[in-house]
Design a protein around this motif. Structure first.
Motif, PDB file in Angstrom:
ATOM      1  N   ALA A 178       0.845  -1.191   0.000  1.00 19.53           N
ATOM      2  CA  ALA A 178       0.000   0.000   0.000  1.00 19.53           C
ATOM      3  C   ALA A 178       0.880   1.240   0.000  1.00 19.53           C
ATOM      4  CB  ALA A 178      -0.912  -0.009   1.219  1.00 19.53           C
ATOM      5  N   THR A 179       0.312   2.364  -0.339  1.00 16.44           N
ATOM      6  CA  THR A 179       1.060   3.623  -0.376  1.00 16.44           C
ATOM      7  C   THR A 179       1.106   4.298   0.993  1.00 16.44           C
ATOM      8  OG1 THR A 179      -0.933   4.824  -1.042  1.00 16.44           O
ATOM      9  CG2 THR A 179       0.502   3.975  -2.804  1.00 16.44           C
ATOM     10  N   TYR A 180       0.663   3.592   2.021  1.00 19.59           N
ATOM     11  CA  TYR A 180       0.641   4.180   3.362  1.00 19.59           C
ATOM     12  C   TYR A 180       1.070   3.131   4.380  1.00 19.59           C
ATOM     13  CZ  TYR A 180      -3.694   1.560   4.092  1.00 19.59           C
ATOM     14  OH  TYR A 180      -4.618   0.546   4.215  1.00 19.59           O
ATOM     15  N   ALA A 181       1.368   3.600   5.574  1.00 13.19           N
ATOM     16  CA  ALA A 181       1.643   2.733   6.717  1.00 13.19           C
ATOM     17  C   ALA A 181       0.836   3.276   7.892  1.00 13.19           C
ATOM     18  CB  ALA A 181       3.134   2.724   7.046  1.00 13.19           C
ATOM     19  N   TRP A 182       0.526   2.409   8.837  1.00 10.23           N
ATOM     20  CA  TRP A 182      -0.232   2.871  10.006  1.00 10.23           C
ATOM     21  C   TRP A 182       0.240   2.127  11.251  1.00 10.23           C
ATOM     22  CZ3 TRP A 182      -4.609   0.109  12.387  1.00 10.23           C
ATOM     23  CH2 TRP A 182      -4.785  -1.182  11.872  1.00 10.23           C
ATOM     24  N   VAL A 201       0.360   7.378   7.760  1.00 16.56           N
ATOM     25  CA  VAL A 201       1.256   8.267   7.027  1.00 16.56           C
ATOM     26  C   VAL A 201       1.535   7.663   5.657  1.00 16.56           C
ATOM     27  CG1 VAL A 201       2.353   9.114   9.147  1.00 16.56           C
ATOM     28  CG2 VAL A 201       3.369   7.174   7.906  1.00 16.56           C
ATOM     29  N   GLU A 202       1.945   8.506   4.735  1.00 13.90           N
ATOM     30  CA  GLU A 202       2.332   8.018   3.420  1.00 13.90           C
ATOM     31  C   GLU A 202       3.624   7.212   3.531  1.00 13.90           C
ATOM     32  OE1 GLU A 202       0.642   8.320   0.447  1.00 13.90           O
ATOM     33  OE2 GLU A 202      -0.934   9.008   1.824  1.00 13.90           O
ATOM     34  N   LEU A 203       3.691   6.107   2.827  1.00 13.76           N
ATOM     35  CA  LEU A 203       4.903   5.291   2.857  1.00 13.76           C
ATOM     36  C   LEU A 203       6.105   6.084   2.355  1.00 13.76           C
ATOM     37  CD1 LEU A 203       5.950   2.430   3.501  1.00 13.76           C
ATOM     38  CD2 LEU A 203       5.471   1.804   1.120  1.00 13.76           C
ATOM     39  N   SER A 204       5.862   6.991   1.442  1.00 14.34           N
ATOM     40  CA  SER A 204       6.951   7.803   0.891  1.00 14.34           C
ATOM     41  C   SER A 204       7.605   8.686   1.938  1.00 14.34           C
ATOM     42  CB  SER A 204       6.429   8.659  -0.263  1.00 14.34           C
ATOM     43  OG  SER A 204       5.385   9.513   0.171  1.00 14.34           O
ATOM     44  N   GLY A 211      15.556  -0.214  18.747  1.00 13.93           N
ATOM     45  CA  GLY A 211      16.198   0.615  17.744  1.00 13.93           C
ATOM     46  C   GLY A 211      15.693   2.054  17.791  1.00 13.93           C
ATOM     47  N   ASP A 212      16.466   2.950  17.177  1.00 17.24           N
ATOM     48  CA  ASP A 212      16.073   4.362  17.146  1.00 17.24           C
ATOM     49  C   ASP A 212      15.528   4.768  15.775  1.00 17.24           C
ATOM     50  OD1 ASP A 212      18.413   4.110  15.746  1.00 17.24           O
ATOM     51  OD2 ASP A 212      19.512   5.658  16.849  1.00 17.24           O
ATOM     52  N   ALA A 213      15.434   3.800  14.857  1.00 17.77           N
ATOM     53  CA  ALA A 213      14.904   4.084  13.528  1.00 17.77           C
ATOM     54  C   ALA A 213      13.455   3.608  13.453  1.00 17.77           C
ATOM     55  CB  ALA A 213      15.742   3.369  12.457  1.00 17.77           C
ATOM     56  N   PRO A 214      12.654   4.157  12.543  1.00 16.40           N
ATOM     57  CA  PRO A 214      11.294   3.650  12.359  1.00 16.40           C
ATOM     58  C   PRO A 214      11.320   2.160  12.048  1.00 16.40           C
ATOM     59  CG  PRO A 214      11.602   5.705  11.145  1.00 16.40           C
ATOM     60  CD  PRO A 214      12.958   5.292  11.633  1.00 16.40           C
ATOM     61  N   LEU A 215      10.404   1.419  12.661  1.00 15.40           N
ATOM     62  CA  LEU A 215      10.332  -0.022  12.459  1.00 15.40           C
ATOM     63  C   LEU A 215       9.116  -0.337  11.594  1.00 15.40           C
ATOM     64  CD1 LEU A 215      11.310  -2.896  13.082  1.00 15.40           C
ATOM     65  CD2 LEU A 215       9.870  -2.841  15.144  1.00 15.40           C
ATOM     66  N   LEU A 216       9.360  -0.951  10.437  1.00 14.61           N
ATOM     67  CA  LEU A 216       8.301  -1.315   9.516  1.00 14.61           C
ATOM     68  C   LEU A 216       8.062  -2.824   9.598  1.00 14.61           C
ATOM     69  CD1 LEU A 216       9.466   0.755   6.401  1.00 14.61           C
ATOM     70  CD2 LEU A 216       7.938   1.460   8.246  1.00 14.61           C
ATOM     71  N   CYS A 217       6.789  -3.238   9.478  1.00 18.88           N
ATOM     72  CA  CYS A 217       6.457  -4.658   9.547  1.00 18.88           C
ATOM     73  C   CYS A 217       5.222  -4.930   8.705  1.00 18.88           C
ATOM     74  CB  CYS A 217       6.224  -5.096  10.998  1.00 18.88           C
ATOM     75  SG  CYS A 217       4.775  -4.336  11.768  1.00 18.88           S
ATOM     76  N   THR A 218       4.887  -6.195   8.554  1.00 15.20           N
ATOM     77  CA  THR A 218       3.663  -6.554   7.857  1.00 15.20           C
ATOM     78  C   THR A 218       2.477  -6.408   8.818  1.00 15.20           C
ATOM     79  OG1 THR A 218       3.627  -8.898   8.476  1.00 15.20           O
ATOM     80  CG2 THR A 218       5.009  -8.278   6.589  1.00 15.20           C
ATOM     81  N   PRO A 238       3.876  -0.591  20.293  1.00 13.50           N
ATOM     82  CA  PRO A 238       2.850   0.138  19.532  1.00 13.50           C
ATOM     83  C   PRO A 238       3.393   1.091  18.469  1.00 13.50           C
ATOM     84  CG  PRO A 238       2.349   0.144  21.882  1.00 13.50           C
ATOM     85  CD  PRO A 238       3.734  -0.400  21.746  1.00 13.50           C
ATOM     86  N   PRO A 239       4.616   1.629  18.592  1.00 17.60           N
ATOM     87  CA  PRO A 239       5.086   2.558  17.551  1.00 17.60           C
ATOM     88  C   PRO A 239       5.428   1.910  16.209  1.00 17.60           C
ATOM     89  CG  PRO A 239       6.252   2.917  19.637  1.00 17.60           C
ATOM     90  CD  PRO A 239       5.540   1.614  19.750  1.00 17.60           C
ATOM     91  N   ALA A 240       5.445   0.579  16.128  1.00 17.91           N
ATOM     92  CA  ALA A 240       5.794  -0.072  14.862  1.00 17.91           C
ATOM     93  C   ALA A 240       4.794   0.327  13.778  1.00 17.91           C
ATOM     94  CB  ALA A 240       5.811  -1.587  15.036  1.00 17.91           C
ATOM     95  N   TRP A 241       5.299   0.471  12.566  1.00 18.47           N
ATOM     96  CA  TRP A 241       4.462   0.861  11.426  1.00 18.47           C
ATOM     97  C   TRP A 241       4.129  -0.357  10.573  1.00 18.47           C
ATOM     98  CZ3 TRP A 241       2.442   5.632  11.167  1.00 18.47           C
ATOM     99  CH2 TRP A 241       3.065   6.657  11.895  1.00 18.47           C
ATOM    100  N   ALA A 242       2.859  -0.650  10.423  1.00 13.90           N
ATOM    101  CA  ALA A 242       2.420  -1.764   9.583  1.00 13.90           C
ATOM    102  C   ALA A 242       2.195  -1.263   8.159  1.00 13.90           C
ATOM    103  CB  ALA A 242       1.123  -2.359  10.129  1.00 13.90           C
TER     104      ALA A 242
END
Length: 332
Positions: free
Chosen positions: A212-216, A223-226, A277-284, A296-300
């Motif tokens: 998707a073009t976004y993460a939540w 937010v936009e994935l970009s 980690g101190d960087a944004p964490l992205l996951c499925t 909770p801060p992880a971005w799906a």
């Protein structure tokens, strides 16, 4: 060992050849079991509404659950009331239960919880899917159609339509487990085949997968994935093929600093380096329904499907007459 097998299943190399005798022993057993159900020696339980099985013949996951969600949403938009059943792979306990967006993933399984959260349809899990179908129809008697997430080989649950899903691996080396990835011999009769573009040797309707073009995240912020492309990110995936998720993130222009390829259905019950980690964490999204309880801060990042129009036309043509004809009472 799991990764070695996955590689071995793609070709008929030394490891696959070493395991081939075990596959040859399995073949008559697989055929006998199917014949016993087909001839009625072993009973299948038939539901009072159509049952559509969305499964595969290849071990290791082929993207069935996203297809289940796409079908549930499409049928729901057409006015049908849909319920979903699943075994709930990897969950604790064997009881039959209804899954809600607030269920404990340890008891429900991650994929059923994701379906309940995304699709907002009744979802039931049980070790025997036929029991889940019965429970769903008792609790929601207005259900028009039941979708089974996986269960192509679960012949104890009678089905009206079978959809077989393949990813880019196709049939792999074409051999049965453990020498190859096949749970049963192919070809076998199914109503519809769905395949990704990489499975070029198979007939069927195309399904294309993209992020998707976004993460939540857990608090609902979207937010936009970009927005992640200007910084380094971390990523994890506890799915059948984690690298596929990482590759899609990279293709979207995201720089990955660290990645964690976890076992499919990883439970996130213990601490892990991804929490610090101190960087944004992205996951499925499949990981997020469990990970958010600890982090909770992880971005799906959701997965979106584009399915060939012919698939929907064929599914509708197969389903329509079954919706208009009574199925009769369930067998015990």
């Amino acid at each position: 060992m799991r990764e070695a097998l996955q590689r071995a299943w793609l070709r008929r190399g030394p490891l696959a050849l070493l395991l081939l005798p075990f596959s040859l022993l399995l073949l008559p057993l697989v055929r006998l079991r199917r014949r016993l159900y087909r001839t009625g020696v072993l009973a299948s339980q038939k539901a009072t509404v159509p049952v559509v099985v969305i499964g595969n013949v290849v071990a290791g996951g082929a993207g069935k659950t996203p297809v289940v969600m796409a079908v549930a949403e499409r049928l729901g938009r057409s006015g049908l009331k849909v319920a979903v059943v699943s075994r709930g792979h990897g969950r604790e306990g064997a009881e039959c239960l209804e899954v809600t967006p607030h269920s404990d993933p340890a008891r429900s399984g991650d994929e059923p919880l994701l379906i309940a959260s995304r699709c907002r349809v009744p979802v039931f899990v049980a070790r025997r899917r036929a029991e889940a179908v019965k429970a769903a129809l008792r609790a929601h008697p207005d259900t028009d159609v039941v979708l089974s997430d996986d269960g192509l080989q679960h012949y104890a649950m009678a089905r009206d339509i079978e959809v077989c899903v393949f990813d880019d691996r196709g049939l792999g080396n074409g051999w049965l487990l453990p020498a190859g990835p096949l749970r049963e011999p192919w070809p076998r009769p199914v109503d519809i085949v769905l395949r990704t573009p990489g499975a070029q040797d198979l007939p069927g309707f195309l399904v294309r997968r993209r992020l998707a073009t976004y993460a939540w995240r857990a608090d609902g912020e979207r937010v936009e994935l970009s927005s992640f492309t200007g910084q380094e990110c971390d990523a994890l995936a506890g799915i059948a093929r984690p690298q596929a998720f990482f590759d899609m993130l990279k293709a979207a222009g995201i720089r990955l600093r660290r990645t964690w390829a976890l076992d499919d259905h990883h439970d996130f019950g213990s601490d892990g380096p991804w929490l610090h980690g101190d960087a944004p964490l992205l996951c499925t999204e499949k990981d997020a329904v469990k990970l958010w309880r600890k982090h909770p801060p992880a971005w799906a990042v959701p997965l979106e499907l584009e399915i060939e129009d012919g698939f929907w036309s064929q599914l509708e043509s197969l389903l329509r007459p079954k919706l208009s004809s009574p199925h009769g009472p369930q067998t015990a």
